[in-house]
Design a protein around this motif. Sequence first.
Motif, PDB file in Angstrom:
ATOM      1  N   THR A   1       0.828  -1.211   0.000  1.00  0.00           N
ATOM      2  CA  THR A   1       0.000   0.000   0.000  1.00  0.00           C
ATOM      3  C   THR A   1       0.854   1.250   0.000  1.00  0.00           C
ATOM      4  OG1 THR A   1      -1.751  -1.181   1.200  1.00  0.00           O
ATOM      5  CG2 THR A   1      -1.818   1.230   1.231  1.00  0.00           C
ATOM      6  N   LEU A   2       1.896   1.254   0.843  1.00  0.00           N
ATOM      7  CA  LEU A   2       2.795   2.417   0.908  1.00  0.00           C
ATOM      8  C   LEU A   2       3.500   2.626  -0.427  1.00  0.00           C
ATOM      9  CD1 LEU A   2       4.144   4.621   2.604  1.00  0.00           C
ATOM     10  CD2 LEU A   2       5.873   2.924   3.282  1.00  0.00           C
ATOM     11  N   LEU A   3       3.959   1.542  -1.038  1.00  0.00           N
ATOM     12  CA  LEU A   3       4.630   1.654  -2.330  1.00  0.00           C
ATOM     13  C   LEU A   3       3.691   2.224  -3.389  1.00  0.00           C
ATOM     14  CD1 LEU A   3       7.066   1.068  -4.159  1.00  0.00           C
ATOM     15  CD2 LEU A   3       6.173  -1.254  -4.459  1.00  0.00           C
ATOM     16  N   ALA A   4       2.441   1.764  -3.390  1.00  0.00           N
ATOM     17  CA  ALA A   4       1.479   2.250  -4.379  1.00  0.00           C
ATOM     18  C   ALA A   4       1.198   3.739  -4.190  1.00  0.00           C
ATOM     19  CB  ALA A   4       0.185   1.447  -4.279  1.00  0.00           C
ATOM     20  N   VAL A   5       0.975   4.140  -2.950  1.00  0.00           N
ATOM     21  CA  VAL A   5       0.655   5.552  -2.677  1.00  0.00           C
ATOM     22  C   VAL A   5       1.825   6.460  -3.034  1.00  0.00           C
ATOM     23  CG1 VAL A   5       0.145   7.198  -0.841  1.00  0.00           C
ATOM     24  CG2 VAL A   5      -1.045   4.996  -0.908  1.00  0.00           C
ATOM     25  N   VAL A   6       3.021   6.074  -2.624  1.00  0.00           N
ATOM     26  CA  VAL A   6       4.210   6.897  -2.908  1.00  0.00           C
ATOM     27  C   VAL A   6       4.458   6.987  -4.405  1.00  0.00           C
ATOM     28  CG1 VAL A   6       6.716   7.005  -2.638  1.00  0.00           C
ATOM     29  CG2 VAL A   6       5.285   6.466  -0.671  1.00  0.00           C
ATOM     30  N   SER A   7       4.278   5.859  -5.105  1.00  0.00           N
ATOM     31  CA  SER A   7       4.525   5.848  -6.545  1.00  0.00           C
ATOM     32  C   SER A   7       3.534   6.714  -7.289  1.00  0.00           C
ATOM     33  CB  SER A   7       4.470   4.411  -7.068  1.00  0.00           C
ATOM     34  OG  SER A   7       5.461   3.613  -6.462  1.00  0.00           O
ATOM     35  N   LEU A   8       2.259   6.602  -6.952  1.00  0.00           N
ATOM     36  CA  LEU A   8       1.251   7.434  -7.610  1.00  0.00           C
ATOM     37  C   LEU A   8       1.471   8.910  -7.319  1.00  0.00           C
ATOM     38  CD1 LEU A   8      -1.932   5.247  -6.979  1.00  0.00           C
ATOM     39  CD2 LEU A   8      -0.855   5.708  -9.198  1.00  0.00           C
ATOM     40  N   ALA A   9       1.761   9.226  -6.047  1.00  0.00           N
ATOM     41  CA  ALA A   9       1.985  10.624  -5.690  1.00  0.00           C
ATOM     42  C   ALA A   9       3.229  11.177  -6.378  1.00  0.00           C
ATOM     43  CB  ALA A   9       2.121  10.746  -4.165  1.00  0.00           C
ATOM     44  N   GLY A  10       4.314  10.405  -6.391  1.00  0.00           N
ATOM     45  CA  GLY A  10       5.542  10.866  -7.030  1.00  0.00           C
ATOM     46  C   GLY A  10       5.381  11.052  -8.526  1.00  0.00           C
ATOM     47  N   THR A  11       4.650  10.143  -9.164  1.00  0.00           N
ATOM     48  CA  THR A  11       4.446  10.255 -10.615  1.00  0.00           C
ATOM     49  C   THR A  11       3.565  11.449 -10.956  1.00  0.00           C
ATOM     50  OG1 THR A  11       4.684   7.854 -10.832  1.00  0.00           O
ATOM     51  CG2 THR A  11       3.668   9.020 -12.661  1.00  0.00           C
TER      52      THR A  11
ATOM     53  N   TRP B   1       3.334  14.145  -9.236  1.00  0.00           N
ATOM     54  CA  TRP B   1       4.092  15.362  -8.920  1.00  0.00           C
ATOM     55  C   TRP B   1       5.119  15.685 -10.002  1.00  0.00           C
ATOM     56  CZ3 TRP B   1       3.638  19.229  -5.545  1.00  0.00           C
ATOM     57  CH2 TRP B   1       4.747  20.068  -5.347  1.00  0.00           C
ATOM     58  N   HIS B   2       5.850  14.650 -10.463  1.00  0.00           N
ATOM     59  CA  HIS B   2       6.931  14.875 -11.429  1.00  0.00           C
ATOM     60  C   HIS B   2       6.484  14.724 -12.876  1.00  0.00           C
ATOM     61  CE1 HIS B   2       9.981  15.104  -8.297  1.00  0.00           C
ATOM     62  NE2 HIS B   2       9.488  13.993  -7.761  1.00  0.00           N
ATOM     63  N   GLY B   3       5.306  14.154 -13.108  1.00  0.00           N
ATOM     64  CA  GLY B   3       4.846  13.941 -14.465  1.00  0.00           C
ATOM     65  C   GLY B   3       5.294  12.587 -15.008  1.00  0.00           C
ATOM     66  N   VAL B   4       4.744  12.229 -16.157  1.00  0.00           N
ATOM     67  CA  VAL B   4       5.017  10.927 -16.758  1.00  0.00           C
ATOM     68  C   VAL B   4       6.027  11.079 -17.876  1.00  0.00           C
ATOM     69  CG1 VAL B   4       4.019   8.941 -17.960  1.00  0.00           C
ATOM     70  CG2 VAL B   4       2.700  10.125 -16.184  1.00  0.00           C
ATOM     71  N   ASP B   5       7.127  10.339 -17.822  1.00  0.00           N
ATOM     72  CA  ASP B   5       8.119  10.317 -18.889  1.00  0.00           C
ATOM     73  C   ASP B   5       7.692   9.322 -19.967  1.00  0.00           C
ATOM     74  OD1 ASP B   5       9.979  12.130 -17.680  1.00  0.00           O
ATOM     75  OD2 ASP B   5      10.550  10.518 -16.305  1.00  0.00           O
ATOM     76  N   GLU B   6       8.021   9.641 -21.219  1.00  0.00           N
ATOM     77  CA  GLU B   6       7.671   8.770 -22.355  1.00  0.00           C
ATOM     78  C   GLU B   6       6.207   8.308 -22.243  1.00  0.00           C
ATOM     79  OE1 GLU B   6      10.543   7.386 -20.498  1.00  0.00           O
ATOM     80  OE2 GLU B   6      11.909   8.723 -21.539  1.00  0.00           O
ATOM     81  N   ARG B   7       5.305   9.233 -22.393  1.00  0.00           N
ATOM     82  CA  ARG B   7       3.888   8.932 -22.162  1.00  0.00           C
ATOM     83  C   ARG B   7       3.356   7.861 -23.101  1.00  0.00           C
ATOM     84  NH1 ARG B   7       1.027  14.826 -20.856  1.00  0.00           N
ATOM     85  NH2 ARG B   7       2.379  15.343 -19.076  1.00  0.00           N
ATOM     86  N   GLY B   8       3.807   7.860 -24.337  1.00  0.00           N
ATOM     87  CA  GLY B   8       3.350   6.842 -25.277  1.00  0.00           C
ATOM     88  C   GLY B   8       3.762   5.446 -24.838  1.00  0.00           C
ATOM     89  N   THR B   9       4.984   5.309 -24.373  1.00  0.00           N
ATOM     90  CA  THR B   9       5.466   4.009 -23.891  1.00  0.00           C
ATOM     91  C   THR B   9       4.696   3.582 -22.650  1.00  0.00           C
ATOM     92  OG1 THR B   9       7.675   4.506 -24.755  1.00  0.00           O
ATOM     93  CG2 THR B   9       7.500   2.732 -23.129  1.00  0.00           C
ATOM     94  N   ALA B  10       4.517   4.512 -21.721  1.00  0.00           N
ATOM     95  CA  ALA B  10       3.769   4.193 -20.504  1.00  0.00           C
ATOM     96  C   ALA B  10       2.342   3.779 -20.828  1.00  0.00           C
ATOM     97  CB  ALA B  10       3.771   5.401 -19.565  1.00  0.00           C
TER      98      ALA B  10
ATOM     99  N   VAL C   1       5.879   1.416 -11.032  1.00  0.00           N
ATOM    100  CA  VAL C   1       4.872   0.937 -10.087  1.00  0.00           C
ATOM    101  C   VAL C   1       3.551   1.673 -10.288  1.00  0.00           C
ATOM    102  CG1 VAL C   1       4.294   0.677  -7.641  1.00  0.00           C
ATOM    103  CG2 VAL C   1       6.635   0.287  -8.414  1.00  0.00           C
ATOM    104  N   ALA C   2       3.609   2.985 -10.550  1.00  0.00           N
ATOM    105  CA  ALA C   2       2.377   3.764 -10.751  1.00  0.00           C
ATOM    106  C   ALA C   2       1.605   3.266 -11.970  1.00  0.00           C
ATOM    107  CB  ALA C   2       2.721   5.244 -10.902  1.00  0.00           C
ATOM    108  N   VAL C   3       2.294   2.983 -13.059  1.00  0.00           N
ATOM    109  CA  VAL C   3       1.625   2.474 -14.260  1.00  0.00           C
ATOM    110  C   VAL C   3       1.000   1.110 -13.982  1.00  0.00           C
ATOM    111  CG1 VAL C   3       2.023   1.604 -16.607  1.00  0.00           C
ATOM    112  CG2 VAL C   3       3.023   3.790 -15.888  1.00  0.00           C
TER     113      VAL C   3
END
Length: 413
Positions: A16-26, A28-37, A89-91
């Motif tokens: 749960t902590l990993l999921a929350v941190v990953s979603l929040a961090g992504t 905040w910083h935005g998604v790199d290579e959006r097409g690939t993601a 993890v966020a994806v």
Amino acid sequence: MKPARPALTLVHGCATLLAVVSLAGTLWHGVDERGTALAFGLLIALGELSRSNGAERESAPLGTAGALAYALLGEDAGNPTHHGVLQVVAVVVAATLVGCVPHIARGQGPTFDQVARRLLTVGFAAVCFQPLYNQGRLHEWDGPAYALLLVALLVLTALCDAVLAAVMARSRTRWPFGPLLRDELRAMLGIGSAVCATGTVMALAVAVVGLWALPVFSLPLLLTQLSFRRYAEVRTTYRQTIASLARATEIAGYTPPGHARRVAALCRAVGRELGLSEPGLTVLEYAALMHDIGQLSLLDPVPAGATAVLPAEEQRRIALLGGAVVRQTGVDTEVAVVVERQADPYREQPVSARIVRAVNAYEEMAREAGPGGPLTALEKLRLGTARDYQPEVVESLARVLLRSGGATPLRRG
């Protein structure tokens, strides 16, 4: 009140902590290579949509392979990627939730254990690869060396997943950790190996030819998933056939209704307690279901089907008749051997036959003894450990009953 399960709570909390941190961090910083993601997210969501609701160890192999491939992705058509662990993890979290919506609507979604394992396993793979790649430490690796590195990382990830699954099963069931881990490692040789191989090939292919490699390499795994699903259906039908054969003694009035089913369930629990592997548990369950089938050869039924009170020679004769019947049905020979040997002195029996004999005797004695049946039956079994019942089996049975609330083990004097 449910018993405390600190290991399970820790795993769920970390996921749960990993999921929350990953979603929040992504976010905040935005998604790199959006097409690939987006492409990998769609692949994972498709894998979840094709999820099997059976008892297979890996019920969404395409989603798992896609998640692992994204965790180990370094290039896209020759262009270096820059996504990190948090975005991986966020994806996976977002795609898994989207793909699970139809299953959840039907009440057949994945369990929290399955989702937690997926997140922690993918997170482990991403942590092992992404920081090294993004820091440029893997740029000198090319060709076979790079492919071998990805295979090695996936093997480590698979081992991590097996240990995690065994820990969670141990926390829920209190079964021995060693046999649980052994079963998980054995299961990796099936669909697990196909998932790891597909994840590696996807990561390597996307690095060379781009995202068009994803649908190309998804098809073989989908076909493999279909084959495993059909195999599981065949096994289910096979077990149902054996259960129907076992009910013949109940229909004919030789044994009480539900006796074979209760003995089989208790035998499997005792087998788990003693550390039997999954194939051994299957043989044990089938033998327990069919342990009384020899009574169909009797002219006069045994009262209440209670063979434990019969003379030893009569028990042995019924067991041999049962083994002969099992062999004629085409069931595995190992099952017939267990049925034949269930009336022998326990020192001469295989472990499965010892379990069937003790559990069958317990069920019959407990049924006949009335309200205090479980305690009385356990005491009688302990008194018979000199010749008829193995002490370790009886004590394992007592522990299983204690956990299920069926009886309180008696102290030995």
